[in-house]
Design a protein around this motif. Structure first.
Motif, mmCIF file in Angstrom:
data_model
loop_
_atom_site.group_PDB
_atom_site.id
_atom_site.type_symbol
_atom_site.label_atom_id
_atom_site.label_comp_id
_atom_site.label_asym_id
_atom_site.label_seq_id
_atom_site.Cartn_x
_atom_site.Cartn_y
_atom_site.Cartn_z
ATOM 1 N N VAL A 42 0.842 -1.206 0.000
ATOM 2 C CA VAL A 42 0.000 0.000 0.000
ATOM 3 C C VAL A 42 0.873 1.251 0.000
ATOM 4 O O VAL A 42 0.607 2.195 -0.761
ATOM 5 C CB VAL A 42 -0.975 -0.008 1.205
ATOM 6 N N TYR A 43 1.910 1.278 0.829
ATOM 7 C CA TYR A 43 2.813 2.435 0.817
ATOM 8 C C TYR A 43 3.454 2.601 -0.564
ATOM 9 O O TYR A 43 3.581 3.717 -1.065
ATOM 10 C CB TYR A 43 3.903 2.298 1.882
ATOM 11 N N GLY A 44 3.846 1.491 -1.174
ATOM 12 C CA GLY A 44 4.434 1.566 -2.505
ATOM 13 C C GLY A 44 3.450 2.107 -3.537
ATOM 14 O O GLY A 44 3.802 2.950 -4.372
ATOM 15 N N LEU A 45 2.205 1.649 -3.467
ATOM 16 C CA LEU A 45 1.190 2.152 -4.392
ATOM 17 C C LEU A 45 0.901 3.632 -4.157
ATOM 18 O O LEU A 45 0.680 4.390 -5.103
ATOM 19 C CB LEU A 45 -0.090 1.327 -4.255
ATOM 20 N N TYR A 46 0.908 4.027 -2.895
ATOM 21 C CA TYR A 46 0.693 5.443 -2.581
ATOM 22 C C TYR A 46 1.827 6.296 -3.149
ATOM 23 O O TYR A 46 1.581 7.344 -3.728
ATOM 24 C CB TYR A 46 0.595 5.651 -1.077
ATOM 25 N N LEU A 47 3.061 5.858 -2.945
ATOM 26 C CA LEU A 47 4.195 6.629 -3.453
ATOM 27 C C LEU A 47 4.220 6.635 -4.982
ATOM 28 O O LEU A 47 4.551 7.646 -5.594
ATOM 29 C CB LEU A 47 5.508 6.085 -2.890
ATOM 30 N N LEU A 48 3.837 5.522 -5.586
ATOM 31 C CA LEU A 48 3.721 5.486 -7.039
ATOM 32 C C LEU A 48 2.601 6.410 -7.506
ATOM 33 O O LEU A 48 2.676 6.978 -8.594
ATOM 34 C CB LEU A 48 3.426 4.049 -7.485
ATOM 35 N N GLY A 49 1.598 6.556 -6.673
ATOM 36 C CA GLY A 49 0.452 7.389 -7.001
ATOM 37 C C GLY A 49 0.758 8.869 -7.048
ATOM 38 O O GLY A 49 -0.056 9.654 -7.533
ATOM 39 N N LEU A 50 1.911 9.264 -6.555
ATOM 40 C CA LEU A 50 2.285 10.672 -6.668
ATOM 41 C C LEU A 50 2.485 11.052 -8.128
ATOM 42 O O LEU A 50 2.392 12.226 -8.483
ATOM 43 C CB LEU A 50 3.546 10.952 -5.847
ATOM 44 N N ALA A 51 2.744 10.063 -8.978
ATOM 45 C CA ALA A 51 2.879 10.316 -10.410
ATOM 46 C C ALA A 51 1.694 9.758 -11.197
ATOM 47 O O ALA A 51 1.394 10.241 -12.273
ATOM 48 C CB ALA A 51 4.166 9.688 -10.934
ATOM 49 N N ASN A 52 1.021 8.744 -10.652
ATOM 50 C CA ASN A 52 -0.105 8.101 -11.323
ATOM 51 C C ASN A 52 -1.197 7.869 -10.287
ATOM 52 O O ASN A 52 -1.110 6.945 -9.496
ATOM 53 C CB ASN A 52 0.360 6.780 -11.933
ATOM 54 N N VAL A 53 -2.225 8.671 -10.306
ATOM 55 C CA VAL A 53 -3.222 8.717 -9.231
ATOM 56 C C VAL A 53 -3.994 7.406 -9.076
ATOM 57 O O VAL A 53 -4.444 7.087 -7.979
ATOM 58 C CB VAL A 53 -4.198 9.893 -9.479
ATOM 59 N N ILE A 54 -4.124 6.624 -10.114
ATOM 60 C CA ILE A 54 -4.923 5.395 -10.056
ATOM 61 C C ILE A 54 -4.398 4.439 -8.992
ATOM 62 O O ILE A 54 -5.178 3.794 -8.291
ATOM 63 C CB ILE A 54 -4.940 4.694 -11.437
ATOM 64 N N THR A 55 -3.100 4.355 -8.820
ATOM 65 C CA THR A 55 -2.541 3.400 -7.861
ATOM 66 C C THR A 55 -2.885 3.764 -6.419
ATOM 67 O O THR A 55 -2.926 2.893 -5.563
ATOM 68 C CB THR A 55 -1.018 3.281 -8.023
ATOM 69 N N ILE A 56 -3.149 5.034 -6.164
ATOM 70 C CA ILE A 56 -3.555 5.427 -4.811
ATOM 71 C C ILE A 56 -4.891 4.792 -4.461
ATOM 72 O O ILE A 56 -5.095 4.303 -3.349
ATOM 73 C CB ILE A 56 -3.605 6.964 -4.677
ATOM 74 N N PHE A 57 -5.815 4.770 -5.413
ATOM 75 C CA PHE A 57 -7.127 4.162 -5.168
ATOM 76 C C PHE A 57 -7.010 2.653 -4.977
ATOM 77 O O PHE A 57 -7.714 2.079 -4.145
ATOM 78 C CB PHE A 57 -8.085 4.495 -6.314
ATOM 79 N N ILE A 58 -6.114 2.019 -5.706
ATOM 80 C CA ILE A 58 -5.881 0.586 -5.526
ATOM 81 C C ILE A 58 -5.314 0.332 -4.124
ATOM 82 O O ILE A 58 -5.734 -0.595 -3.427
ATOM 83 C CB ILE A 58 -4.935 0.050 -6.616
ATOM 84 N N GLY A 59 -4.386 1.177 -3.693
ATOM 85 C CA GLY A 59 -3.831 1.052 -2.341
ATOM 86 C C GLY A 59 -4.888 1.237 -1.269
ATOM 87 O O GLY A 59 -4.898 0.537 -0.256
ATOM 88 N N LEU A 60 -5.805 2.171 -1.487
ATOM 89 C CA LEU A 60 -6.889 2.394 -0.520
ATOM 90 C C LEU A 60 -7.766 1.159 -0.400
ATOM 91 O O LEU A 60 -8.127 0.758 0.717
ATOM 92 C CB LEU A 60 -7.723 3.605 -0.938
ATOM 93 N N ILE A 61 -8.106 0.544 -1.516
ATOM 94 C CA ILE A 61 -8.936 -0.664 -1.496
ATOM 95 C C ILE A 61 -8.223 -1.783 -0.743
ATOM 96 O O ILE A 61 -8.834 -2.482 0.079
ATOM 97 C CB ILE A 61 -9.293 -1.090 -2.938
ATOM 98 N N ILE A 62 -6.934 -1.942 -0.989
ATOM 99 C CA ILE A 62 -6.162 -2.968 -0.284
ATOM 100 C C ILE A 62 -6.126 -2.687 1.218
ATOM 101 O O ILE A 62 -6.271 -3.593 2.037
ATOM 102 C CB ILE A 62 -4.740 -3.068 -0.868
ATOM 103 N N ALA A 63 -5.944 -1.423 1.593
ATOM 104 C CA ALA A 63 -5.891 -1.061 3.018
ATOM 105 C C ALA A 63 -7.221 -1.351 3.703
ATOM 106 O O ALA A 63 -7.252 -1.905 4.808
ATOM 107 C CB ALA A 63 -5.513 0.409 3.171
#
Length: 136
Positions: free
Chosen positions: A24-45
């Motif tokens: 989730v932290y990795g997806l969040y940090l990746l999401g700083l450039a690609n917002v979609i991964t932040i939402f995937i990280g939220l679902i996982i969390a």
């Protein structure tokens, strides 16, 4: 003749799996450039918080709260931009545009700092000390 029976060594206390919070932290940090991964990280969390132990549950709570706080502040900055840009043609909206850009940039930095701090606590195997805090 007595056989010496070695004492059974009790199993070590199970450690919590740190893989999914790290993802989730990795997806969040990746999401700083690609917002979609932040939402995937939220679902996982959200999906893993219920079954997590207390240490990892603090990380999931922190991650979920980081998402919602950043979305709230990002919307405020976006609304300032939305209303400030048309008004900037008559010069009255320039402060609103500048404030909106500042808020959105500050939220981006704040999000990154929170994620990095979360990764540091996770690498140490520690619970996040203040998962409900607004700042860091």
């Amino acid at each position: 003749m007595t056989d010496a029976i070695p004492h059974a060594v009790p199993p070590a206390a199970p450690t919590e799996d740190r893989t999914m919070p790290a993802v989730v932290y990795g997806l969040y940090l990746l999401g700083l450039a690609n917002v979609i991964t932040i939402f995937i990280g939220l679902i996982i969390a959200y999906a893993n918080r219920g079954g997590a132990g207390p240490v990892m549950a603090s990380h999931y709570t922190f991650q979920i709260r980081t998402f919602w706080l950043s979305i709230g502040w990002f919307i405020i900055g976006g609304l300032l931009l939305l209303f400030g840009i048309p008004l900037s043609f008559v010069l009255i909206g320039i402060p609103a545009v500048m404030l909106g850009v500042f808020i959105m940039g500050a939220v981006w930095i704040w999000f990154a700092v929170r994620c990095v701090l979360g990764v540091i606590y996770l690498a140490r195997g520690e619970a996040y000390p203040r998962p409900l805090n607004w700042l860091i």
